[in-house]
Scaffold this motif. Sequence first.
Motif, short mmCIF file in Angstrom:
data_model
loop_
_atom_site.label_atom_id
_atom_site.label_comp_id
_atom_site.label_asym_id
_atom_site.label_seq_id
_atom_site.Cartn_x
_atom_site.Cartn_y
_atom_site.Cartn_z
N ALA A 58 0.87 -1.14 0.13
CA ALA A 58 -0.01 0.09 0.08
C ALA A 58 0.84 1.14 -0.09
CB ALA A 58 -0.95 0.00 1.04
N ILE A 59 2.08 1.11 0.49
CA ILE A 59 2.99 2.47 0.52
C ILE A 59 3.32 2.61 -0.91
CG2 ILE A 59 5.33 3.37 0.94
CD1 ILE A 59 5.27 1.31 3.31
N GLY A 60 3.80 1.61 -1.82
CA GLY A 60 3.82 1.99 -3.35
C GLY A 60 2.49 2.41 -3.99
N GLN A 61 1.44 1.82 -3.59
CA GLN A 61 0.25 2.29 -4.26
C GLN A 61 -0.08 3.43 -3.85
OE1 GLN A 61 -2.13 1.39 -6.75
NE2 GLN A 61 -2.08 -0.53 -6.01
N THR A 62 0.02 3.97 -2.62
CA THR A 62 -0.39 5.33 -2.30
C THR A 62 0.48 6.32 -3.12
OG1 THR A 62 -0.38 4.48 0.04
CG2 THR A 62 -0.34 6.89 -0.25
N VAL A 70 -3.02 4.58 -10.71
CA VAL A 70 -3.35 3.48 -9.89
C VAL A 70 -2.57 2.34 -10.50
CG1 VAL A 70 -5.27 2.72 -11.67
CG2 VAL A 70 -5.38 2.18 -9.20
N ASP A 71 -2.16 1.45 -9.65
CA ASP A 71 -1.27 0.28 -10.08
C ASP A 71 -1.97 -0.91 -9.71
OD1 ASP A 71 0.90 -1.56 -10.83
OD2 ASP A 71 2.21 -0.46 -9.62
N LEU A 72 -2.69 -1.55 -10.71
CA LEU A 72 -3.42 -2.70 -10.49
C LEU A 72 -2.38 -4.09 -10.59
CD1 LEU A 72 -6.12 -2.10 -13.27
CD2 LEU A 72 -6.32 -1.92 -10.84
N SER A 73 -1.00 -3.88 -10.92
CA SER A 73 0.04 -4.99 -10.96
C SER A 73 0.50 -5.32 -9.67
CB SER A 73 0.99 -4.52 -12.02
OG SER A 73 1.75 -3.75 -11.72
N CYS A 74 0.35 -4.51 -8.64
CA CYS A 74 1.19 -4.57 -7.42
C CYS A 74 0.97 -5.89 -6.83
CB CYS A 74 0.62 -3.58 -6.41
SG CYS A 74 -1.28 -3.67 -5.93
N GLY A 75 0.02 -6.75 -6.67
CA GLY A 75 -0.03 -7.73 -6.18
C GLY A 75 0.82 -8.86 -6.78
N MET A 76 0.61 -9.05 -8.19
CA MET A 76 1.14 -10.09 -9.16
C MET A 76 2.82 -9.75 -9.29
SD MET A 76 -0.84 -12.02 -9.83
CE MET A 76 -2.23 -11.94 -8.75
N VAL A 77 3.09 -8.29 -9.37
CA VAL A 77 4.63 -8.06 -9.16
C VAL A 77 5.14 -8.50 -7.89
CG1 VAL A 77 6.23 -6.13 -9.35
CG2 VAL A 77 4.25 -6.14 -10.75
N VAL A 128 -2.23 0.23 -18.54
CA VAL A 128 -0.69 -0.48 -18.46
C VAL A 128 -0.53 -1.43 -17.51
CG1 VAL A 128 1.61 0.58 -17.69
CG2 VAL A 128 0.08 1.71 -19.49
N THR A 129 -1.06 -1.12 -16.23
CA THR A 129 -0.88 -2.08 -15.04
C THR A 129 -1.71 -3.17 -15.27
OG1 THR A 129 -2.35 -0.83 -13.66
CG2 THR A 129 -0.16 -0.07 -13.64
N LEU A 130 -2.88 -3.11 -15.90
CA LEU A 130 -3.73 -4.13 -16.01
C LEU A 130 -3.11 -5.15 -17.14
CD1 LEU A 130 -6.64 -5.36 -15.54
CD2 LEU A 130 -7.37 -4.35 -17.65
N GLY A 131 -2.10 -4.69 -17.97
CA GLY A 131 -1.32 -5.45 -18.61
C GLY A 131 -0.30 -6.15 -18.00
N THR A 250 -5.21 -11.60 -3.87
CA THR A 250 -6.18 -10.81 -3.09
C THR A 250 -5.49 -9.43 -2.86
OG1 THR A 250 -5.67 -11.62 -1.20
CG2 THR A 250 -7.49 -12.57 -2.25
N ASP A 251 -4.07 -9.44 -2.96
CA ASP A 251 -3.46 -8.26 -2.27
C ASP A 251 -3.55 -7.02 -3.30
OD1 ASP A 251 -2.92 -9.83 -0.47
OD2 ASP A 251 -0.65 -9.94 -0.72
N ASN A 252 -3.87 -7.29 -4.64
CA ASN A 252 -3.99 -6.18 -5.61
C ASN A 252 -5.07 -5.50 -5.06
OD1 ASN A 252 -2.32 -6.31 -7.66
ND2 ASN A 252 -3.41 -8.05 -8.82
N LEU A 253 -6.29 -5.93 -5.13
CA LEU A 253 -7.44 -4.85 -4.63
C LEU A 253 -7.36 -4.71 -3.14
CD1 LEU A 253 -10.36 -6.26 -6.63
CD2 LEU A 253 -9.16 -4.04 -6.76
#
Lengths: 323, 261
Positions: A58-62, A70-77, A128-131, A250-253
Motif C-alpha cells: 500500500a505504500i507504493g500504491q499510495t 493506479v497500479d493494478l499490477s502490485c500484487g502480481m509483481v 498499463v498496469t492491467l497489462g 487478493t493483495d491487488n485490490l
Amino acid sequence: MPSEARTLRERLPAIGTLGPVIALAIASAFFATQHERFLTGANVSLILQQVMVVGTIAIGQTLVILTAGVDLSCGMVMALGGIVMAKVAGTLGLPVPLAIAAGVGVTTCFGLLNGILVTRVKLPPFIVTLGTLNIAFAITQLSSDAQTITDVPPSLVALGNAFTLGGTEVVYGVVVMLAAYLLAAFILRETAAGRHVYAVGNNPEAARLAGIDTARVLLGVYAIAGACYGLAALLAVARTGVGDPNAGQTDNLDAITAVVLGGTSLFGGRGVVWGSLVGALIVGTFRNGLTLMGVSSVYQILITGILVILAVATDQFSRHGGR
Amino acid sequence: MGDALVMQGRGLVKRFGHVTALDGTDFDLRAGEILAVIGDNGAGKSSLIKVLSGALIPDAGALSLDGERVYFRTPMDARRAGIETVYQDLAVAPAMTIAENLYLGREVRRPGVLGSVFRVLDKARMREEAERHMRALQIGIRTMTQAVETLSGGQRQGVAVARSVAFARHVVIMDEPTAALGVKEGTMVLDLIRRVRERGLSVVLISHNMPHVFEVADRIHVARLGRRAAVLNPRAISMSDTVAVMTGALSPELLPTEVLA
C-alpha cells in the motif's frame, strides 16, 4: 441551499483525515464486544502480521494514487518478486542478499516499465498496469512451473521471526513495514521530491509550469512503488516460509482498498501515507474479527467491497460534490 | 520611469506551417513600466508573449534583455534570466498551501547536513518569506498554510502574482490576469499590478479588457497581423480610437503624433 451544501463540503476533508482512524476504532470496539480474544496482545500481533504484506504494498500504491494513477499490477509483481527470491536463494543456492537484490530488482524493473509506458508512451495507468498484471502473473507461473518453492534458506525468512515486547510477540517484518512507512512519510512531507508528487497529482500543468519535470516524477514514483512491492515480497516469503506463485491475488485490490479507505483521493494530490496503514488495518481488522466470529470468508469479501465503495463515494462527494 | 529599455525584440518571425503568426514584429519594454499588449485574435499577441517567456522559439529576429542578446529555448531559460509569467489559467496546485505554491519547483532546503544530505525542506523559512512577499503586495491573507482552493479567484491570482514577483528580477508577464474575475476582484488585481511596478519591475499585461488596460497601462502595444501596428499613449488617445487601430479600421499613419508613445 448552496450555503448549507458548502459548509457540509468544507467539513468533509477533516472527516477525510480523521475518518479512517474513527472507522478503525469503531470496528475494533465492535469486534471486542463480539469476541473476548479480539483485543488480546496475541491477536493484535496476528492482525499486524496479516497486514504487513498488504500494508507494505500500500505504500507504493499510495505514491501511485497520489499522482492520480493506479497500479493494478502490485500484487502480481510482488508474487513474482517472491518467486525470484525463493528461486535464487533456494533452487539456485546463491547468497541470500543476492536473492533479495534480484527480487527487488525485478519488481523495480516492473515499476519502471509501468512508468515508461505511462510517461513516454502516454497510456492510461489503469490499462498499463492491467497489462503488466497479466504479464507478471504469467512470468510467475512459467518461472515456477506453478509450483510452490519450499526449499528456502532460513536467513531468507528471518523477518518472519518474532521478538517479545511487553509480553507480546512482534514479528520483525512488522517493524520493517513501520520503518518503511516512516521513511515514506518523511520523503512525502519533508522533501521537495515528495511535494512534487503531490503537485503532479493535484495539477500536472501547474507542476510543469513551475519547472518540475513531471515525467521524471512519475517515473520515479512507479519505480519506487515497484521497489515497495519487492520489499513486500520479502515479507511475504518470510511470513509464509515459501515462494508462492499464487501469492498476491487478493493483495491487488486489498492494497487499493487500504489506500482509498485511508483517505487518499483517487483524483490525486491529496492524502497521507499513514492513512494507508490505517486503511490496511481496517481491512485486516474486519478479516480477523469476522473470522473470529466464524463468518465465512465470502462475507468478508462482500464487506470489503462495500467498504471500498463507501470510501470512494466519500472521496467523490467531498472533492466534487459542489460542482 | 525612464526610457531605458529592459526588453527589445526586432523583426521577430514565427510561422506554423502556412500560417504566419509573427511577421517581423518589433517589441520594446521600458524599465518600470506597465506595457499593455492588445490585439484581435490571430494578431500574434499570444505568439509574441510566448516568445518573450521562452515558450516559443522564434524562426527569425532578435530578442535582447538589458541590451544583451538572449536566446530562450524553454520557459526555464526565461525564468533564469529573471522573466516570470503569470498564466491565465492560474497555474496553482489547489490542494497545496500558499507557501508550497509560492515555492513550487524552487523549494528551499534546510542549511547544513539536514538540507544537503537528507534534503529536508526549510518549511518555516518558506512560510516566512511567503508571508513577506504577500504582505509587500498587500494581499490580505493571514496564514500561509491555507490551501489555495480555500481562496477567492482574486486571492488566487494574488498568490500567482506574488510568486512571480518573488522570483522576477526584470519582467513580469501577465496573461489576462483579470479575465476570470468579478468587478471588485478585478480592481484588486489592478492595484496589485501597480504595486508590482512600484517594486521596480516591468510588467507586460495582456488583456482584452479595455477599461482595465486604460486604467493601469503606461503604454499600449497594438498587435495586428503579426506586426506591431502602433504603440499608443492611453492618456492621449480614446478607447474607441485604440480599438479602431486594433481592428484595422483606423490606420496608425493617420494618428496625430502626440497619441503615439
